[in-house]
Design a protein around this motif. Structure first.
Motif, PDB file in Angstrom:
ATOM      1  N   ALA A   1       0.839  -1.203   0.000  1.00 38.43           N
ATOM      2  CA  ALA A   1       0.000   0.000   0.000  1.00 38.43           C
ATOM      3  C   ALA A   1       0.876   1.257   0.000  1.00 38.43           C
ATOM      4  CB  ALA A   1      -0.917  -0.004   1.212  1.00 38.43           C
ATOM      5  N   ARG A   2       1.999   1.170   0.707  1.00 37.03           N
ATOM      6  CA  ARG A   2       2.922   2.300   0.746  1.00 37.03           C
ATOM      7  C   ARG A   2       3.988   2.211  -0.344  1.00 37.03           C
ATOM      8  NH1 ARG A   2       3.188   5.130   5.842  1.00 37.03           N
ATOM      9  NH2 ARG A   2       1.646   4.299   7.293  1.00 37.03           N
ATOM     10  N   ASN A   3       4.002   1.078  -1.057  1.00 35.75           N
ATOM     11  CA  ASN A   3       5.022   0.817  -2.077  1.00 35.75           C
ATOM     12  C   ASN A   3       6.427   1.033  -1.510  1.00 35.75           C
ATOM     13  OD1 ASN A   3       4.567  -0.265  -4.711  1.00 35.75           O
ATOM     14  ND2 ASN A   3       5.634   1.477  -5.601  1.00 35.75           N
ATOM     15  N   THR A   4       6.646   0.447  -0.372  1.00 39.97           N
ATOM     16  CA  THR A   4       7.905   0.615   0.359  1.00 39.97           C
ATOM     17  C   THR A   4       8.437  -0.749   0.779  1.00 39.97           C
ATOM     18  OG1 THR A   4       7.232   2.785   1.173  1.00 39.97           O
ATOM     19  CG2 THR A   4       9.007   1.677   2.368  1.00 39.97           C
ATOM     20  N   VAL A   5       9.739  -0.909   0.642  1.00 41.36           N
ATOM     21  CA  VAL A   5      10.429  -2.116   1.092  1.00 41.36           C
ATOM     22  C   VAL A   5      11.243  -1.757   2.326  1.00 41.36           C
ATOM     23  CG1 VAL A   5      12.060  -3.938   0.471  1.00 41.36           C
ATOM     24  CG2 VAL A   5      10.587  -2.925  -1.276  1.00 41.36           C
ATOM     25  N   TYR A   6      11.268  -2.667   3.282  1.00 45.02           N
ATOM     26  CA  TYR A   6      11.968  -2.417   4.536  1.00 45.02           C
ATOM     27  C   TYR A   6      13.038  -3.473   4.781  1.00 45.02           C
ATOM     28  CZ  TYR A   6       7.829   0.445   5.392  1.00 45.02           C
ATOM     29  OH  TYR A   6       6.824   1.374   5.287  1.00 45.02           O
ATOM     30  N   LEU A   7      14.033  -3.090   5.555  1.00 46.42           N
ATOM     31  CA  LEU A   7      15.010  -4.040   6.061  1.00 46.42           C
ATOM     32  C   LEU A   7      15.134  -3.796   7.560  1.00 46.42           C
ATOM     33  CD1 LEU A   7      17.003  -6.312   5.256  1.00 46.42           C
ATOM     34  CD2 LEU A   7      18.799  -4.560   5.248  1.00 46.42           C
ATOM     35  N   GLN A   8      14.549  -4.696   8.334  1.00 39.94           N
ATOM     36  CA  GLN A   8      14.668  -4.627   9.788  1.00 39.94           C
ATOM     37  C   GLN A   8      15.954  -5.327  10.192  1.00 39.94           C
ATOM     38  OE1 GLN A   8      12.630  -3.123  12.195  1.00 39.94           O
ATOM     39  NE2 GLN A   8      14.325  -3.672  13.562  1.00 39.94           N
TER      40      GLN A   8
END
Length: 113
Positions: free
Chosen positions: A74-81
């Motif tokens: 929905a945010r078109n965002t990829v994350y790296l925790q």
């Protein structure tokens, strides 16, 4: 035009955590694989984590169990925790859509001992 903009880097003590974000424009994450790479001083760029269009993930052995790649379509965002950070994790981290040969500008992560 595909653009990738990373954020979230910084200075953290060993054992700490950071979350990197990659804001993606121009493509849909649900239809594209995305990756996180890193490059430490004097070393070659290496793959850290990847997520397929179907949501499958893969990790470098050095970060398995500590790092998690995920996305918010929905945010078109990829994350790296990144958890349990070590000094050897110090590097510039890049978001990439490899199949499109598109890279972000990078964000610096520094882990102090």
């Amino acid at each position: 035009q595909v653009q990738l903009v990373e954020s979230g880097g910084g200075l953290v003590q060993a054992g700490g955590s950071l979350r990197l974000s990659c804001a993606v424009s121009g493509i849909r994450l649900s239809a594209n694989a995305m990756s996180w790479y890193r490059q430490a001083p004097g070393k070659q760029r290496e793959l850290v984590a990847a997520i397929t269009s179907g949501g499958n993930t893969d990790y470098a052995d050095s970060v398995k169990g500590r790092f998690t790649i995920y996305r918010n379509s929905a945010r078109n965002t990829v994350y790296l925790q990144m958890n349990s950070l070590k000094p050897e994790d110090t590097a510039v981290y890049y978001c990439a859509a490899i199949h499109l040969q598109v890279w972000g500008q990078g964000t610096l992560v520094t882990v102090s001992a």
